[in-house]
Scaffold this motif. Structure first.
Motif, PDB file in Angstrom:
ATOM      1  N   VAL A   8       4.714  18.611  24.972  1.00  0.00           N
ATOM      2  CA  VAL A   8       5.594  18.870  26.106  1.00  0.00           C
ATOM      3  C   VAL A   8       5.150  18.071  27.326  1.00  0.00           C
ATOM      4  N   GLY A   9       3.846  17.947  27.527  1.00  0.00           N
ATOM      5  CA  GLY A   9       3.350  17.138  28.645  1.00  0.00           C
ATOM      6  C   GLY A   9       3.776  15.693  28.545  1.00  0.00           C
ATOM      7  N   SER A  10       3.829  15.159  27.334  1.00  0.00           N
ATOM      8  CA  SER A  10       4.285  13.774  27.169  1.00  0.00           C
ATOM      9  C   SER A  10       5.751  13.626  27.535  1.00  0.00           C
ATOM     10  N   MET A  11       6.539  14.662  27.312  1.00  0.00           N
ATOM     11  CA  MET A  11       7.962  14.602  27.674  1.00  0.00           C
ATOM     12  C   MET A  11       8.154  14.588  29.190  1.00  0.00           C
ATOM     13  N   VAL A  12       7.280  15.278  29.907  1.00  0.00           N
ATOM     14  CA  VAL A  12       7.427  15.381  31.357  1.00  0.00           C
ATOM     15  C   VAL A  12       7.296  14.018  32.022  1.00  0.00           C
ATOM     16  N   ILE A  13       6.406  13.185  31.518  1.00  0.00           N
ATOM     17  CA  ILE A  13       6.147  11.891  32.172  1.00  0.00           C
ATOM     18  C   ILE A  13       7.009  10.766  31.613  1.00  0.00           C
ATOM     19  N   ALA A  14       7.843  11.051  30.622  1.00  0.00           N
ATOM     20  CA  ALA A  14       8.681   9.997  30.035  1.00  0.00           C
ATOM     21  C   ALA A  14       9.838   9.649  30.962  1.00  0.00           C
ATOM     22  N   PRO A  15      10.031   8.368  31.301  1.00  0.00           N
ATOM     23  CA  PRO A  15      11.094   7.963  32.249  1.00  0.00           C
ATOM     24  C   PRO A  15      12.389   7.577  31.557  1.00  0.00           C
ATOM     25  N   LEU A  16      12.897   8.422  30.686  1.00  0.00           N
ATOM     26  CA  LEU A  16      14.022   8.036  29.838  1.00  0.00           C
ATOM     27  C   LEU A  16      15.372   8.522  30.328  1.00  0.00           C
ATOM     28  N   ILE A  17      15.401   9.414  31.303  1.00  0.00           N
ATOM     29  CA  ILE A  17      16.680   9.997  31.687  1.00  0.00           C
ATOM     30  C   ILE A  17      17.597   8.972  32.350  1.00  0.00           C
ATOM     31  N   ILE A  31       2.453   5.311  28.158  1.00  0.00           N
ATOM     32  CA  ILE A  31       1.566   6.461  28.366  1.00  0.00           C
ATOM     33  C   ILE A  31       2.129   7.707  27.694  1.00  0.00           C
ATOM     34  N   SER A  32       3.420   7.959  27.869  1.00  0.00           N
ATOM     35  CA  SER A  32       4.018   9.153  27.259  1.00  0.00           C
ATOM     36  C   SER A  32       3.956   9.083  25.740  1.00  0.00           C
ATOM     37  N   ALA A  33       4.136   7.893  25.144  1.00  0.00           N
ATOM     38  CA  ALA A  33       4.061   7.765  23.690  1.00  0.00           C
ATOM     39  C   ALA A  33       2.647   8.024  23.180  1.00  0.00           C
ATOM     40  N   VAL A  34       1.644   7.520  23.899  1.00  0.00           N
ATOM     41  CA  VAL A  34       0.253   7.745  23.492  1.00  0.00           C
ATOM     42  C   VAL A  34      -0.102   9.229  23.594  1.00  0.00           C
ATOM     43  N   VAL A  35       0.302   9.857  24.685  1.00  0.00           N
ATOM     44  CA  VAL A  35       0.023  11.290  24.853  1.00  0.00           C
ATOM     45  C   VAL A  35       0.730  12.099  23.766  1.00  0.00           C
ATOM     46  N   ALA A  36       1.969  11.746  23.462  1.00  0.00           N
ATOM     47  CA  ALA A  36       2.700  12.458  22.407  1.00  0.00           C
ATOM     48  C   ALA A  36       2.020  12.283  21.055  1.00  0.00           C
ATOM     49  N   THR A  37       1.511  11.078  20.765  1.00  0.00           N
ATOM     50  CA  THR A  37       0.813  10.839  19.499  1.00  0.00           C
ATOM     51  C   THR A  37      -0.441  11.687  19.402  1.00  0.00           C
ATOM     52  N   ILE A  84       3.842  17.231  13.220  1.00  0.00           N
ATOM     53  CA  ILE A  84       4.243  15.953  12.617  1.00  0.00           C
ATOM     54  C   ILE A  84       5.284  16.183  11.526  1.00  0.00           C
ATOM     55  N   ASN A  85       5.060  17.178  10.703  1.00  0.00           N
ATOM     56  CA  ASN A  85       5.917  17.407   9.544  1.00  0.00           C
ATOM     57  C   ASN A  85       7.366  17.683   9.946  1.00  0.00           C
ATOM     58  N   GLU A  86       7.576  18.434  11.024  1.00  0.00           N
ATOM     59  CA  GLU A  86       8.944  18.787  11.391  1.00  0.00           C
ATOM     60  C   GLU A  86       9.746  17.601  11.898  1.00  0.00           C
ATOM     61  N   ARG A  87       9.068  16.499  12.225  1.00  0.00           N
ATOM     62  CA  ARG A  87       9.779  15.304  12.696  1.00  0.00           C
ATOM     63  C   ARG A  87       9.857  14.215  11.630  1.00  0.00           C
ATOM     64  N   LEU A  88       9.130  14.392  10.548  1.00  0.00           N
ATOM     65  CA  LEU A  88       9.224  13.440   9.443  1.00  0.00           C
ATOM     66  C   LEU A  88      10.392  13.772   8.518  1.00  0.00           C
ATOM     67  N   ALA A  89      10.797  15.023   8.504  1.00  0.00           N
ATOM     68  CA  ALA A  89      11.933  15.449   7.679  1.00  0.00           C
ATOM     69  C   ALA A  89      12.927  16.189   8.555  1.00  0.00           C
ATOM     70  N   PRO A  90      13.638  15.483   9.436  1.00  0.00           N
ATOM     71  CA  PRO A  90      14.555  16.152  10.374  1.00  0.00           C
ATOM     72  C   PRO A  90      15.809  16.655   9.667  1.00  0.00           C
ATOM     73  N   GLY A 115      -0.944  14.500  20.950  1.00  0.00           N
ATOM     74  CA  GLY A 115      -0.509  15.883  20.791  1.00  0.00           C
ATOM     75  C   GLY A 115      -0.088  16.206  19.373  1.00  0.00           C
ATOM     76  N   LEU A 116       0.558  15.255  18.695  1.00  0.00           N
ATOM     77  CA  LEU A 116       0.937  15.478  17.298  1.00  0.00           C
ATOM     78  C   LEU A 116      -0.289  15.575  16.407  1.00  0.00           C
ATOM     79  N   PHE A 117      -1.272  14.704  16.630  1.00  0.00           N
ATOM     80  CA  PHE A 117      -2.503  14.784  15.842  1.00  0.00           C
ATOM     81  C   PHE A 117      -3.207  16.127  16.051  1.00  0.00           C
ATOM     82  N   LEU A 118      -3.215  16.588  17.300  1.00  0.00           N
ATOM     83  CA  LEU A 118      -3.865  17.861  17.615  1.00  0.00           C
ATOM     84  C   LEU A 118      -3.028  19.060  17.214  1.00  0.00           C
ATOM     85  N   ASP A 119      -1.776  18.817  16.809  1.00  0.00           N
ATOM     86  CA  ASP A 119      -0.842  19.902  16.498  1.00  0.00           C
ATOM     87  C   ASP A 119      -0.695  20.842  17.691  1.00  0.00           C
TER      88      ASP A 119
END
Length: 473
Positions: free
Chosen positions: A142-151, A124-130, A212-218, A132-136
């Motif tokens: 940020v909302g996708s980060m809140v629900i990500a269970p990665l910690i 779910i967090s990956a889909v929401v993040a995708t 999107i651009n800022e994450r394609l060329a880190p 958000g990137l399309f919508l710029d």
């Protein structure tokens, strides 16, 4: 403050109470009748910094590992002896402000959800993040980060390494690999669906979308973010502070880059996907590296002197391995950073050269200079320079464009096309001055307002106290 509940095995009661008496710790003993293996349950309050040393000493006095211990957080303890105990254990040192080793292990285990919940929330967090990137949209990302269970997995691997819990270490590694793979796969599938349904046209240039651009060329700043997230995560969990916001920071280093990698794969841009995927892996490794170093610096060690040597050697090997791998990835990010620096330097030099050329011409002036980059992600180079020059009509030097092209091309490391655009600048005649102008201003100031013509049919009404009558009356 903590309240410790400890079961007393048969034959260990005097040893346990002796330790508590020697340390002047208040305790309450209740008899245990449900089992013959345990004779009593002891309750005693402790400052947070005293939990680990007291439990370690009780373990040395014969309390077996199968005797369960419960550590609860206490709101208030009113006791003079407890106040003296706090003064004896609490200080401003880093290793005294942390929670007990036993609490840290329990906290790390509880932060990782069940596998089904972990899989669902990661997708779910990956889909929401995708989306958000399309919508710029930074807010959606940020909302996708809140629900990500990665910690939980991100911190569990470091805790397991330092405390010699290989089960937790291996579980956390599996969860991290599963999370990264699921995030990229979910983002790729969703981006393909968006492309096929033409919600976002396939002609979209990924470099034109800022998120999107800022994450394609880190660049190397991404490494600083990941290291900061790992350190902050370990400080928060080891001191008993809230970990929710730190979890968002860790997700910020992992979920959006994974979503950007999925978008690049769906758009058929393997070079762009390489940059985003590299960012994901360097962030994962950096979080683990920062976690290991932070926990070891905070003074966490495995229980028992016999485990200290092997664990220290194991942690050292893992730290060295992570440093080497992160260093290799850092070289890649450093190359991208250096390319960005070259672009900025070229733009500045080109602007200075154009201004030097125009300084020789009194009529022309520089209005704008922009540098367009090529599409060779993740390392982009200048492809075209657009120079906009303003000059009065008919006063443009025909040799000016050639001089600008030559001076700008000399600053480029590769072939760059230079386009010079002219904009005619015409100044309006100044307003008239003198007596006529003053007369006009005076006439305008005393000009009476024009009365508005009445609209609609004539009305018969009352004006003051006199009636208004029609003709013939």
């Amino acid at each position: 403050m903590r309240l410790v509940q400890l079961t007393v095995p048969t034959g260990s009661r005097e040893a346990i109470t002796g330790v508590l008496d020697d340390r002047e710790i208040d305790y309450v003993v209740t008899e245990e009748t449900s089992s013959r293996r345990y004779t009593a349950v002891i309750y005693f309050p402790l400052p947070k910094a005293a939990v680990e040393p007291v439990l370690d000493e009780l373990g040395e006095q014969g309390v077996p590992e199968d005797a369960y211990t419960v550590v609860l957080e206490a709101e208030t303890v009113i006791s003079r002896r407890f106040d003296r105990l706090k003064e004896a254990y609490e200080s401003d040192d880093v290793d005294e402000d942390r929670i007990a080793r036993q609490e840290l292990l329990s906290e790390a285990q509880s932060l990782t959800p069940t596998r089904s919940i972990y899989v669902a929330m990661t997708i779910i967090s990956a889909v929401v993040a995708t989306a958000g990137l399309f919508l710029d949209s930074p807010a959606v990302v940020v909302g996708s980060m809140v629900i990500a269970p990665l910690i939980g997995p991100a911190l569990g691997a470091s805790v397991g390494s330092v405390l010699n819990d290989e089960t937790l270490f291996r579980k956390s590694l599996v969860y991290q690999a599963l999370g990264v793979g699921l995030a990229i796969a979910a983002a790729t599938f969703f981006a393909l669906l968006v492309n096929v349904t033409n919600i976002v046209p396939s002609s979209l240039e990924l470099t034109e979308v800022g998120e999107i651009n800022e994450r394609l060329a880190p660049d190397l700043l991404a490494l600083a973010i990941a290291l900061g997230a790992g350190i902050a995560g370990m400080v928060s969990i080891s001191t008993g502070l809230a970990t929710a916001l730190v979890g968002v920071m860790i997700a910020a280093a992992l979920i959006p880059p994974a979503a950007a990698a999925g978008i690049a794969i769906a758009w058929g841009e393997p070079a762009a996907a390489l940059g985003a995927t590299t960012l994901v892996f360097v962030n994962v490794l950096s979080v683990n590296l920062a976690g290991l170093v932070t926990l070891w610096y905070a003074g966490y060690r495995p229980e028992g002197l016999w485990n200290l040597g092997p664990t220290e050697s194991r942690v050292r090997r893992r730290v060295i391995g992570l440093v080497v791998i992160v260093g290799i990835f850092a070289l890649f990010l450093g190359g991208i950073t250096y390319a960005s620096y070259q672009v900025s330097t070229f733009e500045q030099d080109a602007r200075e050269e154009v201004e030097a050329v125009l300084a020789e011409d009194d009529a022309a002036q520089l209005l704008d200079l922009s540098v367009e980059l090529d599409e060779s992600l993740p390392v982009r180079e200048p492809s075209r320079v657009i120079v906009t020059v303003g000059a009065p009509p008919g006063e443009v030097d025909p040799t000016l464009a050639a001089a600008i092209r030559e001076r700008v091309a000399e600053q480029a490391a590769s072939d760059v096309s230079v386009q010079v655009r002219y904009i005619a600048i015409a100044e309006a005649d100044p307003p008239a001055t003198g007596a006529d102008n003053e007369t006009n201003e005076t006439a305008e100031s005393v000009e009476p307002p024009v009365p508005r013509a009445p609209t609609g049919p004539p009305r018969i009404g009352v004006s003051g106290a006199r009636p208004v009558l029609g003709p013939g009356r």
